[in-house]
Design a protein around this motif. Structure first.
Motif, short mmCIF file in Angstrom:
data_model
loop_
_atom_site.label_atom_id
_atom_site.label_comp_id
_atom_site.label_asym_id
_atom_site.label_seq_id
_atom_site.Cartn_x
_atom_site.Cartn_y
_atom_site.Cartn_z
N ASP A 122 5.68 -7.50 11.42
CA ASP A 122 6.58 -9.20 11.07
C ASP A 122 5.09 -9.86 10.10
OD1 ASP A 122 8.32 -8.75 12.52
OD2 ASP A 122 7.83 -10.22 14.03
N ASP A 123 3.68 -9.48 9.96
CA ASP A 123 3.00 -9.83 9.90
C ASP A 123 2.37 -9.06 8.63
OD1 ASP A 123 0.65 -11.07 9.05
OD2 ASP A 123 -0.44 -9.58 9.41
N HIS A 135 5.49 -7.54 6.77
CA HIS A 135 6.14 -7.93 6.13
C HIS A 135 6.56 -9.41 5.31
CE1 HIS A 135 10.51 -8.78 5.54
NE2 HIS A 135 10.25 -7.36 4.51
N GLN A 136 5.93 -10.23 6.78
CA GLN A 136 5.36 -11.95 5.95
C GLN A 136 4.33 -11.24 4.23
OE1 GLN A 136 3.29 -14.24 7.84
NE2 GLN A 136 4.65 -15.67 6.43
N ARG A 137 3.05 -10.33 5.00
CA ARG A 137 2.18 -10.79 3.40
C ARG A 137 2.56 -9.84 2.71
NH1 ARG A 137 -1.77 -7.34 5.25
NH2 ARG A 137 -1.29 -6.89 8.06
N SER A 180 5.40 -9.38 1.48
CA SER A 180 6.72 -10.32 0.38
C SER A 180 6.40 -11.50 -0.15
CB SER A 180 7.62 -10.39 1.64
OG SER A 180 7.69 -9.49 2.11
N SER A 181 5.58 -11.84 0.05
CA SER A 181 4.37 -12.85 -0.72
C SER A 181 3.45 -12.71 -1.69
CB SER A 181 3.65 -14.34 0.80
OG SER A 181 3.09 -13.15 1.12
N ARG A 182 3.38 -11.04 -2.21
CA ARG A 182 2.65 -10.81 -2.66
C ARG A 182 3.45 -10.87 -4.31
NH1 ARG A 182 -0.21 -5.38 -1.17
NH2 ARG A 182 -2.10 -6.23 0.84
#
Length: 325
Positions: free
Chosen positions: A316-317, A319-321, A323-325
């Motif tokens: 999850d961490d 994917h979030q990191r 995806s937010s790039r």
């Protein structure tokens, strides 16, 4: 001729000299070591070397056994070490994070069958998934393709999970004998350094494996699996390099009794070459493997439970990191 450069050759000779001198061998140390290295590097049989060096085949075998035993026992502790110092851990975890974007990964594990002479053994337990008689090699490699753990304790018919569970490394990690103190926080989970392997290994708190062998997970899980397998690729490459550099491992022509020490000796020499940044020869790839996903054991339940929650937090961490790039 010897599979390594002259400076590395002299290092091996200097380290083995006191032990070989104590054995009352009638040959000079550099001559004996050179003979054995040429055998390991090219896969020559004792008979072939006997005619080349004008010695009896039994003497070639005796010298091979002595030198490989010394490499596997006397030099192993110096050149194959679990990374417990903070400096080594930081160097390794940072390099793996650059490669995979996953934090605190410190190694990758895999198994590989080493072909042995069929005449030495009976029964199907030595027949590996590729159909030949073998013993199983298990290694953990770092980002530089240096092995920091080696185990040869199972016949080729064993599965990777059983071999792991029979190893000293597994027992040391499960018992808490090895504790990596570089702890990071990921989504409220305390994540210690961990190794990665494919789905043939059990998911444990210190061993991350893919969610799915066929990409049937969530987007976060599939992303995690892709990055994990990218990290795992270093051990696949390290084994391919090991077998390319020490060709005797492509078809081992020593007796079964001496097979484990010969394999471990080649792993020690591999590390010497990697540490010295020797040129990398053409590699020897095993066929792509299938394998059945490992089942968890009753006594591993707590390790599996923590591993499962850590893996999901890491996925999850990640994917979030990304995806937010």
């Amino acid at each position: 001729m010897y599979g390594l450069s002259y400076p590395v050759f002299t290092t091996v000779v200097d380290k083995l000299k006191p032990h070989i001198a104590a054995s009352n061998l009638s040959l000079p140390t550099d001559y004996a070591v050179g003979m054995v290295l040429s055998r390991l590097a090219h896969g020559f049989s004792a008979k072939t070397l006997a005619s080349r060096y004008s010695l009896e085949p039994y003497l070639i075998s005796k010298i091979t056994n002595m030198v490989t035993r010394l490499l596997a026992t006397e030099l192993y502790p110096e050149f194959i070490k679990i990374p417990v110092s903070r400096r080594r851990l930081i160097e390794s975890t940072q390099a793996f994070e650059e490669l995979t974007s996953l934090p605190n990964m410190c190694g990758a594990i895999d198994g590989s069958p080493i072909k042995v002479k069929r005449g030495d053994i009976g029964g199907d337990m030595y027949e590996c998934r590729y159909g030949y008689s073998s013993v199983l090699l298990q290694v953990v490699a770092d980002h530089k393709k240096v092995f920091w753990d080696v185990c040869v304790k199972a016949p080729g018919g064993s599965d990777d999970a059983s071999h792991l569970r029979g190893s000293l490394l597994y027992n040391r990690l499960v018992s808490g004998d090895v504790v990596w103190d570089k702890v990071i926080n990921v989504r409220g989970h305390h994540v210690r350094p961990y190794i990665v392997g494919d789905w043939c290994y059990p998911l444990l708190s210190f061993l991350m494996t893919p969610f799915s062998p066929d990409g049937s997970g969530t987007p976060a899980q599939n992303l995690f699996d892709g990055m994990l397998m990218k990290g795992r690729s270093v051990v696949v490459d390290a084994i391919a390099l090991l077998k390319g550099r020490w060709k005797i491992l492509q078809d081992l022509n020593v007796g079964l009794t001496h097979a484990p020490q010969t394999i471990v000796a080649c792993c020690v020499l591999h590390n010497l070459c990697q540490i010295a940044r020797e040129p990398e020869p053409e590699t020897w790839k095993d066929p792509d493997e299938g394998g059945v996903p490992a089942r968890g054991l009753e006594n591993e339940k707590s390790f599996h439970y923590f591993g499962d929650s850590l893996r999901q937090a890491l996925a999850d961490d990640l994917h979030q990191r990304l995806s937010s790039r």
